[in-house]
Design an enzyme around this catalytic site. Sequence first.
Site, PDB file in Angstrom:
ATOM      1  N   TYR A 124      72.699  77.416  94.361  1.00 48.31           N
ATOM      2  CA  TYR A 124      73.084  78.801  93.513  1.00 48.31           C
ATOM      3  C   TYR A 124      72.178  79.655  92.574  1.00 48.31           C
ATOM      4  O   TYR A 124      71.710  79.859  92.178  1.00 48.31           O
ATOM      5  CB  TYR A 124      74.679  79.087  93.896  1.00 48.31           C
ATOM      6  CG  TYR A 124      75.411  80.493  93.657  1.00 48.31           C
ATOM      7  CD1 TYR A 124      74.262  81.491  94.237  1.00 48.31           C
ATOM      8  CD2 TYR A 124      75.603  81.062  92.204  1.00 48.31           C
ATOM      9  CE1 TYR A 124      74.981  83.196  94.266  1.00 48.31           C
ATOM     10  CE2 TYR A 124      76.185  82.368  92.673  1.00 48.31           C
ATOM     11  CZ  TYR A 124      75.294  83.084  93.226  1.00 48.31           C
ATOM     12  OH  TYR A 124      75.615  84.349  92.833  1.00 48.31           O
TER      13      TYR A 124
ATOM     14  N   ASP B  53      67.424  88.912 108.171  1.00 44.25           N
ATOM     15  CA  ASP B  53      67.731  88.107 107.249  1.00 44.25           C
ATOM     16  C   ASP B  53      66.375  88.502 106.549  1.00 44.25           C
ATOM     17  O   ASP B  53      65.172  88.258 106.899  1.00 44.25           O
ATOM     18  CB  ASP B  53      67.260  86.695 108.173  1.00 44.25           C
ATOM     19  CG  ASP B  53      68.176  85.562 106.793  1.00 44.25           C
ATOM     20  OD1 ASP B  53      67.867  85.853 105.757  1.00 44.25           O
ATOM     21  OD2 ASP B  53      67.747  84.413 107.183  1.00 44.25           O
TER      22      ASP B  53
ATOM     23  N   GLY C   2      78.734  88.365 104.917  1.00 46.97           N
ATOM     24  CA  GLY C   2      78.832  90.067 104.861  1.00 46.97           C
ATOM     25  C   GLY C   2      79.932  90.232 105.896  1.00 46.97           C
ATOM     26  O   GLY C   2      79.420  89.198 106.725  1.00 46.97           O
TER      27      GLY C   2
END
Length: 312
Positions: A145, A56, A36
């Site tokens: 992922y 985090d 981001g």
Amino acid sequence: MRAVVTGGAGFLGSHLCERLLNEGWDVLALDNLITGVDSNVSHLMNHPKFRVARGDVSNYIDVAGPVDYVLHFASPASPVDYLKLPIQTLKVGALGTHNALGLALAKNAKFFLASTSECYGDPEISPQHEEYWGRVNPIGPRGVYDEAKRYAEAMTMAYHRYHKVDTRIVRIFNTYGPRMRLNDGRALPNFVYQALSGKPLTIYGDGKQTRSFCYVSDLIEGIYRLMMSDEHLPTNIGNPQEITILEFAECIRKHFDNAPPLVFEPLPQDDPKRRCPDITKAKRVLKWEPKIGLEEGLKLTLAYFKEAFHKS
Ligand code: UDP
């Protein structure tokens, strides 16, 4: 109403924060800024109901005061990013989801998981409906992922069933629009960056693999409707207009004078051959379907990218 959005400075997270502020919510965005960027939320910084904190969420989430909704959007989401950040990707899907669910449980808040069409892996059926269990290579490069998100879904359902947390799960299909990072490595930013810098557009494999691209405002509308619904099982949100990557590259090329040529490069391992959402459920339960076609969405996105490119 107060929401905590993890990954709030990301592409989708920042659009979601903006939507919630427009609906009158208080919003706390959490982000460690590994994918981001601050500039995604800089226009919200003076909003009296918006706050952003750096942290985090894979480590711990500490939020003072009441929270009504925790929305977990933190994760690298481009294949190039999650190949570069494999451990962080696994951690934010696993530990980050656990921490975000823990926060929701502690605050008696609702919980919303941003999951993904990658849960279907390289699917044997198309379009993909929510009952399909997928075909994922757990130890391939994309496994970091795919498996993290599959675990995140399992953990969310466990908190729902065991702790009775009021949860939602969206499976997000390919989405595009302003605030994607020009260097995030995905097909659209790559093609646009290449076209803007006069380089050939890189087609991986023969370009016959398909994707279905949803404009970001449509996606956020679907997400907001799912937030407000009572649906606990995963729901696909995406645009079912399926095209090949070769056709997609041509759509982008058309927008440039002196359009650069195409070059063919090797297909990354386990790259899904077809991806298209079955949105029957979203239509029925949420009365939602996308409104912005590819040409209109591309115009809006290219205007953003051209400006970002000339500023950089
Ligand atoms: N792709 C491509 N050229 C690029 C980037 C991506 O041909 O420069 C292909 C990629 O192999 C995949 C599709 O475009 O088949 C979409 O890739 P992306 O990284 O956008 O996301 P994915 O849908 O694979 O998560």
